[in-house]
Motif scaffolding. Structure first.
Motif, PDB file in Angstrom:
ATOM      1  N   GLU A  60       0.804  -1.216   0.000  1.00  0.00           N
ATOM      2  CA  GLU A  60       0.000   0.000   0.000  1.00  0.00           C
ATOM      3  C   GLU A  60       0.844   1.277   0.000  1.00  0.00           C
ATOM      4  N   SER A  61       2.155   1.140   0.073  1.00  0.00           N
ATOM      5  CA  SER A  61       3.022   2.313   0.226  1.00  0.00           C
ATOM      6  C   SER A  61       3.113   3.170  -1.025  1.00  0.00           C
ATOM      7  N   GLY A  62       2.854   2.568  -2.188  1.00  0.00           N
ATOM      8  CA  GLY A  62       3.045   3.290  -3.439  1.00  0.00           C
ATOM      9  C   GLY A  62       4.496   3.347  -3.880  1.00  0.00           C
ATOM     10  N   ILE A  63       5.369   2.690  -3.145  1.00  0.00           N
ATOM     11  CA  ILE A  63       6.801   2.640  -3.477  1.00  0.00           C
ATOM     12  C   ILE A  63       7.083   1.335  -4.194  1.00  0.00           C
ATOM     13  N   GLY A  64       7.889   1.380  -5.232  1.00  0.00           N
ATOM     14  CA  GLY A  64       8.208   0.176  -5.994  1.00  0.00           C
ATOM     15  C   GLY A  64       8.823  -0.898  -5.109  1.00  0.00           C
ATOM     16  N   ARG A  65       8.408  -2.132  -5.331  1.00  0.00           N
ATOM     17  CA  ARG A  65       8.914  -3.238  -4.501  1.00  0.00           C
ATOM     18  C   ARG A  65      10.424  -3.308  -4.516  1.00  0.00           C
ATOM     19  N   ALA A  66      11.044  -3.031  -5.650  1.00  0.00           N
ATOM     20  CA  ALA A  66      12.497  -3.149  -5.756  1.00  0.00           C
ATOM     21  C   ALA A  66      13.229  -2.137  -4.883  1.00  0.00           C
ATOM     22  N   GLU A  67      12.528  -1.086  -4.439  1.00  0.00           N
ATOM     23  CA  GLU A  67      13.157  -0.059  -3.611  1.00  0.00           C
ATOM     24  C   GLU A  67      13.126  -0.422  -2.125  1.00  0.00           C
ATOM     25  N   ILE A  68      12.343  -1.443  -1.758  1.00  0.00           N
ATOM     26  CA  ILE A  68      12.163  -1.787  -0.350  1.00  0.00           C
ATOM     27  C   ILE A  68      12.834  -3.126  -0.057  1.00  0.00           C
ATOM     28  N   PHE A  69      13.606  -3.171   1.011  1.00  0.00           N
ATOM     29  CA  PHE A  69      14.342  -4.363   1.426  1.00  0.00           C
ATOM     30  C   PHE A  69      13.599  -4.992   2.595  1.00  0.00           C
ATOM     31  N   VAL A  70      13.090  -6.203   2.398  1.00  0.00           N
ATOM     32  CA  VAL A  70      12.295  -6.888   3.417  1.00  0.00           C
ATOM     33  C   VAL A  70      13.067  -8.080   3.979  1.00  0.00           C
ATOM     34  N   THR A  71      13.222  -8.088   5.282  1.00  0.00           N
ATOM     35  CA  THR A  71      13.881  -9.187   5.992  1.00  0.00           C
ATOM     36  C   THR A  71      12.854  -9.918   6.845  1.00  0.00           C
ATOM     37  N   THR A  72      12.916 -11.254   6.848  1.00  0.00           N
ATOM     38  CA  THR A  72      12.176 -12.016   7.836  1.00  0.00           C
ATOM     39  C   THR A  72      13.029 -13.205   8.273  1.00  0.00           C
ATOM     40  N   LYS A  73      12.493 -13.986   9.230  1.00  0.00           N
ATOM     41  CA  LYS A  73      13.332 -14.977   9.900  1.00  0.00           C
ATOM     42  C   LYS A  73      12.561 -16.264  10.174  1.00  0.00           C
ATOM     43  N   VAL A  74      13.321 -17.359  10.243  1.00  0.00           N
ATOM     44  CA  VAL A  74      12.758 -18.671  10.561  1.00  0.00           C
ATOM     45  C   VAL A  74      12.372 -18.711  12.039  1.00  0.00           C
ATOM     46  N   LYS A  75      11.150 -19.117  12.317  1.00  0.00           N
ATOM     47  CA  LYS A  75      10.697 -19.245  13.698  1.00  0.00           C
ATOM     48  C   LYS A  75      11.439 -20.390  14.388  1.00  0.00           C
ATOM     49  N   ASP A  76      11.752 -20.201  15.656  1.00  0.00           N
ATOM     50  CA  ASP A  76      12.582 -21.163  16.384  1.00  0.00           C
ATOM     51  C   ASP A  76      11.994 -22.573  16.414  1.00  0.00           C
ATOM     52  N   THR A  77      10.680 -22.667  16.364  1.00  0.00           N
ATOM     53  CA  THR A  77      10.039 -23.980  16.465  1.00  0.00           C
ATOM     54  C   THR A  77      10.177 -24.801  15.187  1.00  0.00           C
ATOM     55  N   TYR A  78      10.642 -24.191  14.108  1.00  0.00           N
ATOM     56  CA  TYR A  78      10.824 -24.905  12.837  1.00  0.00           C
ATOM     57  C   TYR A  78      12.260 -25.416  12.773  1.00  0.00           C
ATOM     58  N   GLN A  79      12.455 -26.658  13.192  1.00  0.00           N
ATOM     59  CA  GLN A  79      13.788 -27.246  13.283  1.00  0.00           C
ATOM     60  C   GLN A  79      13.970 -28.302  12.195  1.00  0.00           C
ATOM     61  N   GLY A  80      15.110 -28.242  11.495  1.00  0.00           N
ATOM     62  CA  GLY A  80      15.401 -29.241  10.478  1.00  0.00           C
ATOM     63  C   GLY A  80      15.217 -28.715   9.070  1.00  0.00           C
ATOM     64  N   TYR A  81      15.619 -29.540   8.098  1.00  0.00           N
ATOM     65  CA  TYR A  81      15.620 -29.136   6.682  1.00  0.00           C
ATOM     66  C   TYR A  81      14.206 -28.867   6.179  1.00  0.00           C
ATOM     67  N   ASP A  82      13.325 -29.869   6.260  1.00  0.00           N
ATOM     68  CA  ASP A  82      11.970 -29.722   5.729  1.00  0.00           C
ATOM     69  C   ASP A  82      11.198 -28.624   6.453  1.00  0.00           C
ATOM     70  N   SER A  83      11.382 -28.521   7.742  1.00  0.00           N
ATOM     71  CA  SER A  83      10.684 -27.497   8.514  1.00  0.00           C
ATOM     72  C   SER A  83      11.121 -26.096   8.092  1.00  0.00           C
ATOM     73  N   THR A  84      12.393 -25.932   7.784  1.00  0.00           N
ATOM     74  CA  THR A  84      12.891 -24.622   7.352  1.00  0.00           C
ATOM     75  C   THR A  84      12.306 -24.242   5.997  1.00  0.00           C
ATOM     76  N   ILE A  85      12.222 -25.206   5.094  1.00  0.00           N
ATOM     77  CA  ILE A  85      11.588 -24.944   3.794  1.00  0.00           C
ATOM     78  C   ILE A  85      10.125 -24.541   4.003  1.00  0.00           C
ATOM     79  N   ARG A  86       9.445 -25.264   4.879  1.00  0.00           N
ATOM     80  CA  ARG A  86       8.028 -24.952   5.137  1.00  0.00           C
ATOM     81  C   ARG A  86       7.883 -23.578   5.793  1.00  0.00           C
ATOM     82  N   ALA A  87       8.785 -23.249   6.695  1.00  0.00           N
ATOM     83  CA  ALA A  87       8.737 -21.936   7.349  1.00  0.00           C
ATOM     84  C   ALA A  87       8.862 -20.826   6.320  1.00  0.00           C
ATOM     85  N   PHE A  88       9.755 -21.011   5.352  1.00  0.00           N
ATOM     86  CA  PHE A  88       9.911 -20.003   4.304  1.00  0.00           C
ATOM     87  C   PHE A  88       8.635 -19.850   3.490  1.00  0.00           C
TER      88      PHE A  88
END
Length: 269
Positions: A60-88
């Motif tokens: 909703e910002s009206g700013i181009g997506r390429a101008e904004i840097f978005v960071t997020t993180k894996v939740k601690d309860t998602y442990q292991g390879y498959d869980s990390t893929i699912r968390a993403f």
């Protein structure tokens, strides 16, 4: 906005907005205000329970997506390879902005670090994440990457301030091409009334918070202070019109007292 180039060639703003503790419509308003003021890095996490609000604010910002840097993180309860893929997958769907710029392991896992990082590498190699990194990794855990990682983390996000000046970790990350990023850079207000800090702020005609953030940037560390107050959002961004003198940088270096707001990551080794 001052930018840094990560070890994979992507650019990241050196100053951004942390959004933990912001929820729903209030979060959307605060993030949109920050973007309007000039912020271009928004740092969230699955455990903050506000990824959807971040995505909505960005759309909703009206700013181009390429101008904004978005960071997020894996939740601690998602442990292991498959869980990390699912968390993403879940985070990507909640944010709903096309892609994630930086995906981080939120806390070091005691027993699944290798397979979780392998999942992060898979997502990166598939082109689904632009950059990958870690949070709260001390030097011994970073050294482990030499044994199993094909990709060096782009970012290590840690608690860092003049009162927690982890100089050895900073030097190590710089030597490995890992960008250090500071959360809780203002000690959640616990040291803003330090007379030494106030005196330095008066000298430069700035606030104690601005002095702390400028000190962090002077050390080549990115910072993501948190606020939903428009005045403080502007204040935190208004730090690019002055430099700290060498003697003042050295004085602030001496404020180190090992102050931690959160758990010591060494407990995860």
């Amino acid at each position: 906005m001052l930018q840094t180039t990560l070890n994979n060639g992507h650019s990241m703003p050196m100053l951004g907005l942390g959004v933990s503790g912001m929820y729903g419509a209030d979060a959307v308003r605060a993030i949109r205000s920050a973007l309007t003021i000039g912020y271009r890095l928004i740092d969230t996490a699955a455990m903050y329970d506000n990824e959807a609000a971040v995505g909505r604010a960005v759309r909703e910002s009206g700013i181009g997506r390429a101008e904004i840097f978005v960071t997020t993180k894996v939740k601690d309860t998602y442990q292991g390879y498959d869980s990390t893929i699912r968390a993403f997958e879940e985070s990507l769907n909640r944010i709903n902005c096309g892609y994630i710029d930086l995906y981080l392991l939120h806390w070091p896992s005691r027993s699944h670090r290798r397979e979780m990082w392998r999942a992060m590498e898979t997502l990166h190699q598939q082109g689904r994440i632009r950059s990958i990194g870690v949070c709260n990794y001390p030097i011994p855990l970073l050294e482990e990457f030499q044994d199993y990682a094909d990709i060096v983390p782009a970012v290590n996000q840690v608690e860092f301030s003049p009162y927690l000046y982890s100089e050895d970790l900073l030097r190590y990350c710089q030597g490995q091409g890992i960008q250090l990023q500071a959360y809780s850079p203002l000690t959640q207000g616990k040291r803003l009334d330090d007379p030494r800090l106030i005196a330095t702020a008066i000298k430069y005609g700035k606030t104690p918070a601005q002095i702390m953030l400028r000190w962090i940037l002077h050390h080549g560390v990115s910072a993501i202070p948190k606020s939903n107050n428009v005045r403080r959002l502007r204040e935190n961004l208004d730090i690019f019109d002055f430099d700290l003198l060498p003697e003042d940088l050295a004085r602030l270096d001496g404020f180190h007292e090992g102050l931690r707001i959160f758990d010591d990551p060494m407990n995860y080794i």
